[in-house]
Write a protein that holds these residues in place. Structure first.
Motif, PDB file in Angstrom:
ATOM      1  N   GLN A 130       0.812  -1.206   0.000  1.00  0.00           N
ATOM      2  CA  GLN A 130       0.000   0.000   0.000  1.00  0.00           C
ATOM      3  C   GLN A 130       0.853   1.267   0.000  1.00  0.00           C
ATOM      4  OE1 GLN A 130      -2.738  -1.095   3.422  1.00  0.00           O
ATOM      5  NE2 GLN A 130      -4.224  -0.359   1.906  1.00  0.00           N
ATOM      6  N   GLY A 131       0.177   2.403   0.012  1.00  0.00           N
ATOM      7  CA  GLY A 131       0.839   3.687   0.151  1.00  0.00           C
ATOM      8  C   GLY A 131       0.869   4.496  -1.118  1.00  0.00           C
ATOM      9  N   HIS A 132       0.251   5.680  -1.084  1.00  0.00           N
ATOM     10  CA  HIS A 132       0.290   6.583  -2.236  1.00  0.00           C
ATOM     11  C   HIS A 132       0.362   8.051  -1.817  1.00  0.00           C
ATOM     12  CE1 HIS A 132      -3.949   6.350  -1.155  1.00  0.00           C
ATOM     13  NE2 HIS A 132      -4.163   7.484  -1.813  1.00  0.00           N
ATOM     14  N   GLU A 133       0.072   8.353  -0.550  1.00  0.00           N
ATOM     15  CA  GLU A 133       0.261   9.703  -0.012  1.00  0.00           C
ATOM     16  C   GLU A 133       1.576   9.673   0.771  1.00  0.00           C
ATOM     17  OE1 GLU A 133      -2.926  10.676   2.612  1.00  0.00           O
ATOM     18  OE2 GLU A 133      -4.503  10.189   1.186  1.00  0.00           O
ATOM     19  N   PHE A 134       2.605  10.354   0.281  1.00  0.00           N
ATOM     20  CA  PHE A 134       3.888  10.186   0.966  1.00  0.00           C
ATOM     21  C   PHE A 134       4.828  11.355   0.712  1.00  0.00           C
ATOM     22  CE2 PHE A 134       5.158   9.044  -3.240  1.00  0.00           C
ATOM     23  CZ  PHE A 134       6.540   9.198  -3.299  1.00  0.00           C
ATOM     24  N   MET A 135       5.868  11.401   1.538  1.00  0.00           N
ATOM     25  CA  MET A 135       6.997  12.287   1.320  1.00  0.00           C
ATOM     26  C   MET A 135       8.265  11.488   1.528  1.00  0.00           C
ATOM     27  SD  MET A 135       9.688  14.245   2.493  1.00  0.00           S
ATOM     28  CE  MET A 135       9.605  14.789   4.184  1.00  0.00           C
ATOM     29  N   GLY A 136       9.259  11.772   0.692  1.00  0.00           N
ATOM     30  CA  GLY A 136      10.543  11.117   0.840  1.00  0.00           C
ATOM     31  C   GLY A 136      11.652  12.012   0.326  1.00  0.00           C
ATOM     32  N   THR A 137      12.858  11.443   0.245  1.00  0.00           N
ATOM     33  CA  THR A 137      14.008  12.176  -0.276  1.00  0.00           C
ATOM     34  C   THR A 137      14.674  11.352  -1.373  1.00  0.00           C
ATOM     35  OG1 THR A 137      15.394  11.250   1.484  1.00  0.00           O
ATOM     36  CG2 THR A 137      14.452  13.442   1.850  1.00  0.00           C
ATOM     37  N   VAL A 138      15.270  12.039  -2.322  1.00  0.00           N
ATOM     38  CA  VAL A 138      15.919  11.365  -3.443  1.00  0.00           C
ATOM     39  C   VAL A 138      17.161  10.641  -2.946  1.00  0.00           C
ATOM     40  CG1 VAL A 138      17.061  11.668  -5.670  1.00  0.00           C
ATOM     41  CG2 VAL A 138      15.019  13.019  -5.110  1.00  0.00           C
ATOM     42  N   GLU A 139      17.186   9.328  -3.172  1.00  0.00           N
ATOM     43  CA  GLU A 139      18.288   8.482  -2.714  1.00  0.00           C
ATOM     44  C   GLU A 139      19.263   8.163  -3.836  1.00  0.00           C
ATOM     45  OE1 GLU A 139      20.093   5.980   0.364  1.00  0.00           O
ATOM     46  OE2 GLU A 139      18.609   7.589   0.397  1.00  0.00           O
ATOM     47  N   ALA A 140      18.750   7.880  -5.022  1.00  0.00           N
ATOM     48  CA  ALA A 140      19.603   7.500  -6.154  1.00  0.00           C
ATOM     49  C   ALA A 140      18.852   7.783  -7.449  1.00  0.00           C
ATOM     50  CB  ALA A 140      19.998   6.023  -6.066  1.00  0.00           C
ATOM     51  N   ILE A 141      19.613   7.890  -8.536  1.00  0.00           N
ATOM     52  CA  ILE A 141      19.036   8.220  -9.840  1.00  0.00           C
ATOM     53  C   ILE A 141      19.487   7.185 -10.855  1.00  0.00           C
ATOM     54  CG2 ILE A 141      18.939   9.953 -11.670  1.00  0.00           C
ATOM     55  CD1 ILE A 141      19.573  12.028  -9.412  1.00  0.00           C
ATOM     56  N   GLY A 142      18.523   6.622 -11.579  1.00  0.00           N
ATOM     57  CA  GLY A 142      18.827   5.617 -12.575  1.00  0.00           C
ATOM     58  C   GLY A 142      19.352   6.240 -13.860  1.00  0.00           C
ATOM     59  N   PRO A 143      19.830   5.403 -14.772  1.00  0.00           N
ATOM     60  CA  PRO A 143      20.333   5.911 -16.044  1.00  0.00           C
ATOM     61  C   PRO A 143      19.210   6.495 -16.902  1.00  0.00           C
ATOM     62  CG  PRO A 143      20.240   3.511 -16.076  1.00  0.00           C
ATOM     63  CD  PRO A 143      19.929   3.932 -14.678  1.00  0.00           C
ATOM     64  N   GLY A 144      19.550   7.488 -17.710  1.00  0.00           N
ATOM     65  CA  GLY A 144      18.598   8.019 -18.676  1.00  0.00           C
ATOM     66  C   GLY A 144      17.611   9.027 -18.139  1.00  0.00           C
ATOM     67  N   VAL A 145      17.823   9.543 -16.935  1.00  0.00           N
ATOM     68  CA  VAL A 145      16.949  10.590 -16.414  1.00  0.00           C
ATOM     69  C   VAL A 145      17.454  11.924 -16.956  1.00  0.00           C
ATOM     70  CG1 VAL A 145      16.096  11.764 -14.351  1.00  0.00           C
ATOM     71  CG2 VAL A 145      16.379   9.276 -14.338  1.00  0.00           C
ATOM     72  N   ASP A 146      16.651  12.560 -17.786  1.00  0.00           N
ATOM     73  CA  ASP A 146      17.104  13.758 -18.499  1.00  0.00           C
ATOM     74  C   ASP A 146      17.431  14.920 -17.566  1.00  0.00           C
ATOM     75  OD1 ASP A 146      16.819  12.466 -20.922  1.00  0.00           O
ATOM     76  OD2 ASP A 146      14.760  13.148 -21.221  1.00  0.00           O
ATOM     77  N   THR A 147      16.561  15.164 -16.593  1.00  0.00           N
ATOM     78  CA  THR A 147      16.786  16.268 -15.655  1.00  0.00           C
ATOM     79  C   THR A 147      16.780  15.705 -14.247  1.00  0.00           C
ATOM     80  OG1 THR A 147      15.570  17.722 -17.178  1.00  0.00           O
ATOM     81  CG2 THR A 147      16.025  18.578 -14.987  1.00  0.00           C
ATOM     82  N   PRO A 148      17.902  15.168 -13.807  1.00  0.00           N
ATOM     83  CA  PRO A 148      17.927  14.509 -12.500  1.00  0.00           C
ATOM     84  C   PRO A 148      17.738  15.498 -11.356  1.00  0.00           C
ATOM     85  CG  PRO A 148      20.139  14.667 -13.414  1.00  0.00           C
ATOM     86  CD  PRO A 148      19.204  15.105 -14.485  1.00  0.00           C
ATOM     87  N   PRO A 149      16.922  15.143 -10.368  1.00  0.00           N
ATOM     88  CA  PRO A 149      16.764  16.000  -9.191  1.00  0.00           C
ATOM     89  C   PRO A 149      17.996  15.882  -8.300  1.00  0.00           C
ATOM     90  CG  PRO A 149      15.563  13.969  -8.885  1.00  0.00           C
ATOM     91  CD  PRO A 149      16.108  13.913 -10.276  1.00  0.00           C
ATOM     92  N   PRO A 150      18.225  16.854  -7.443  1.00  0.00           N
ATOM     93  CA  PRO A 150      19.372  16.758  -6.530  1.00  0.00           C
ATOM     94  C   PRO A 150      19.202  15.605  -5.546  1.00  0.00           C
ATOM     95  CG  PRO A 150      18.482  19.008  -6.616  1.00  0.00           C
ATOM     96  CD  PRO A 150      17.494  18.129  -7.293  1.00  0.00           C
ATOM     97  N   LEU A 151      20.288  14.921  -5.257  1.00  0.00           N
ATOM     98  CA  LEU A 151      20.245  13.895  -4.216  1.00  0.00           C
ATOM     99  C   LEU A 151      19.865  14.559  -2.901  1.00  0.00           C
ATOM    100  CD1 LEU A 151      23.422  11.785  -5.082  1.00  0.00           C
ATOM    101  CD2 LEU A 151      21.032  11.206  -5.542  1.00  0.00           C
ATOM    102  N   GLY A 152      18.974  13.903  -2.158  1.00  0.00           N
ATOM    103  CA  GLY A 152      18.519  14.445  -0.884  1.00  0.00           C
ATOM    104  C   GLY A 152      17.343  15.380  -0.982  1.00  0.00           C
ATOM    105  N   ALA A 153      16.915  15.739  -2.205  1.00  0.00           N
ATOM    106  CA  ALA A 153      15.779  16.647  -2.367  1.00  0.00           C
ATOM    107  C   ALA A 153      14.510  16.017  -1.805  1.00  0.00           C
ATOM    108  CB  ALA A 153      15.581  16.992  -3.840  1.00  0.00           C
ATOM    109  N   LYS A 154      13.672  16.836  -1.214  1.00  0.00           N
ATOM    110  CA  LYS A 154      12.380  16.364  -0.727  1.00  0.00           C
ATOM    111  C   LYS A 154      11.424  16.220  -1.910  1.00  0.00           C
ATOM    112  CE  LYS A 154      12.806  18.450   3.857  1.00  0.00           C
ATOM    113  NZ  LYS A 154      12.243  19.431   4.827  1.00  0.00           N
ATOM    114  N   VAL A 155      10.727  15.085  -1.971  1.00  0.00           N
ATOM    115  CA  VAL A 155       9.873  14.806  -3.125  1.00  0.00           C
ATOM    116  C   VAL A 155       8.632  14.032  -2.703  1.00  0.00           C
ATOM    117  CG1 VAL A 155      11.782  14.763  -4.799  1.00  0.00           C
ATOM    118  CG2 VAL A 155      11.126  12.652  -3.630  1.00  0.00           C
ATOM    119  N   THR A 156       7.669  14.024  -3.607  1.00  0.00           N
ATOM    120  CA  THR A 156       6.559  13.085  -3.593  1.00  0.00           C
ATOM    121  C   THR A 156       6.344  12.688  -5.048  1.00  0.00           C
ATOM    122  OG1 THR A 156       4.292  12.663  -2.830  1.00  0.00           O
ATOM    123  CG2 THR A 156       4.773  14.873  -3.693  1.00  0.00           C
TER     124      THR A 156
END
Length: 339
Positions: free
Chosen positions: A57-83
């Motif tokens: 389960q789970g769809h309402e959440f907050m987290g932080t960017v831990e890692a970025i996979g290959p091919g992400v055109d505009t990668p977010p900063p590591l540690g950024a707060k996201v949903t």
């Protein structure tokens, strides 16, 4: 990593599994907090008609960017707060081609028809990511999803400036719709419920009028709140037949009733009134990306959520969160699960 798997209604198994790195185009999120919504509770009870088991389960959440996979055109900063938006869509059906992916013919939602964020590390396509302000709290981040529901519903209603608005149902979604309607320029907002606690929360959130319709009719309540001006817009967020029937009778001729609540069984409505009064009944389903962006702005400025948070429980006590909700019913609002 640890994850929570609902094996069957009323049974959550915690397990430790190997970490999976983010795939092409994906971002890995370290989940910090998860909100429990009414639909999650239906899954716990086995009454959600479109959720197979087992499911994470789970769809309402907050987290932080831990890692970025290959091919992400505009990668977010590591540690950024996201949903992140939970919809999985086909992109090929008629609604998708018209840009209305929230009503995709093949829609799947993470936490229901696909696994959600109930785990320590959560991989999701980068295109679904929503970056949050650095000063956002975990509560604010987890509230972006339900506020987005309210934003989309209010957008469906058109221009709210100067209008009198009725919201039926003072649960979390009804409360947020009332707040967003006010932020969007509504003149007066009346919210109804049969639970005094929820109505008190609405007052603390700044809603103009809060009325218990087990003691006062909707007609009398709207007369007292709006006077002869009446109202031509209502949001039905209770998912209760009696609530829908009462608003169809009370709304101004030519008015709009937006259905946001989820009904356990099909409601009976007097369609002769709907026809003769030219009342418009319309639905509102989830949200678009721009609704999430607007929700972030509202949470940073005008929407009050502190009165809505009833309790925090640790991840390992997720089943106890459901038991707490079942035991306390209308005397609570939002329960959060902390990782």
């Amino acid at each position: 990593m640890k994850q929570a798997v609902m094996e069957k209604p009323g049974s959550i198994r915690f397990e430790t599994v190997a970490e999976t790195p983010p795939g092409p185009g994906e971002v890995q999120i370290r989940v910090r907090q998860i909100g429990i919504c009414g639909s999650d509770i239906h899954v716990w009870h086995g009454s959600h008609p479109f959720t197979p088991y087992p499911v994470i389960q789970g769809h309402e959440f907050m987290g932080t960017v831990e890692a970025i996979g290959p091919g992400v055109d505009t990668p977010p900063p590591l540690g950024a707060k996201v949903t992140a938006l939970p919809q999985i869509v086909c992109g090929q059906c008629n609604p998708c081609r018209k840009g209305r992916f929230n009503i995709c013919e093949n829609l799947r939602v993470r936490g229901f028809q696909a696994d959600g964020c109930g785990r320590e590390l959560y991989n999701i396509p980068a295109e679904r990511l929503v970056i949050l302000p650095d000063d956002f709290t975990a509560d604010q981040g987890a509230f972006v999803e339900p506020v987005s529901v309210a934003v989309h519903a209010c957008k469906r209603a058109g221009d709210l400036a100067g209008r009198n608005v009725v919201v039926l149902g003072a649960g979390t979604i009804g409360n947020l719709i009332a707040q967003v309607a006010k932020a969007r320029g509504a003149a007066k907002v009346l919210i109804t419920d049969v639970a005094d606690y929820r109505l008190d929360v609405a007052r603390r959130c700044g809603v103009d009028h809060a009325v218990n319709t087990s003691r006062e009719s909707l007609e009398d309540a709207t007369e007292a709140a709006f006077g002869p001006g009446g109202f031509d817009l209502a949001f039905e967020a209770a998912g209760v037949e009696a609530s829908l029937r009462s608003v169809v009778k009370a709304i101004e001729k030519g008015g709009l009733v937006l259905i946001v609540g989820v009904y356990g069984k099909p409601p009976v409505v007097d369609m002769s009134i709907v026809g003769e009064h030219e009342i418009v009944l319309a639905g509102s389903m989830m949200y678009w990306r721009e609704d999430w962006e607007a929700a972030v702005q509202l949470l940073a400025s005008s929407v009050s959520i502190a009165p809505l948070v009833s309790r925090h429980l640790p991840f390992d006590e997720w089943p106890d969160a459901y038991r707490f909700i079942d035991a306390n019913g209308p005397s609570i609002m939002k329960v959060m699960v902390d990782l």
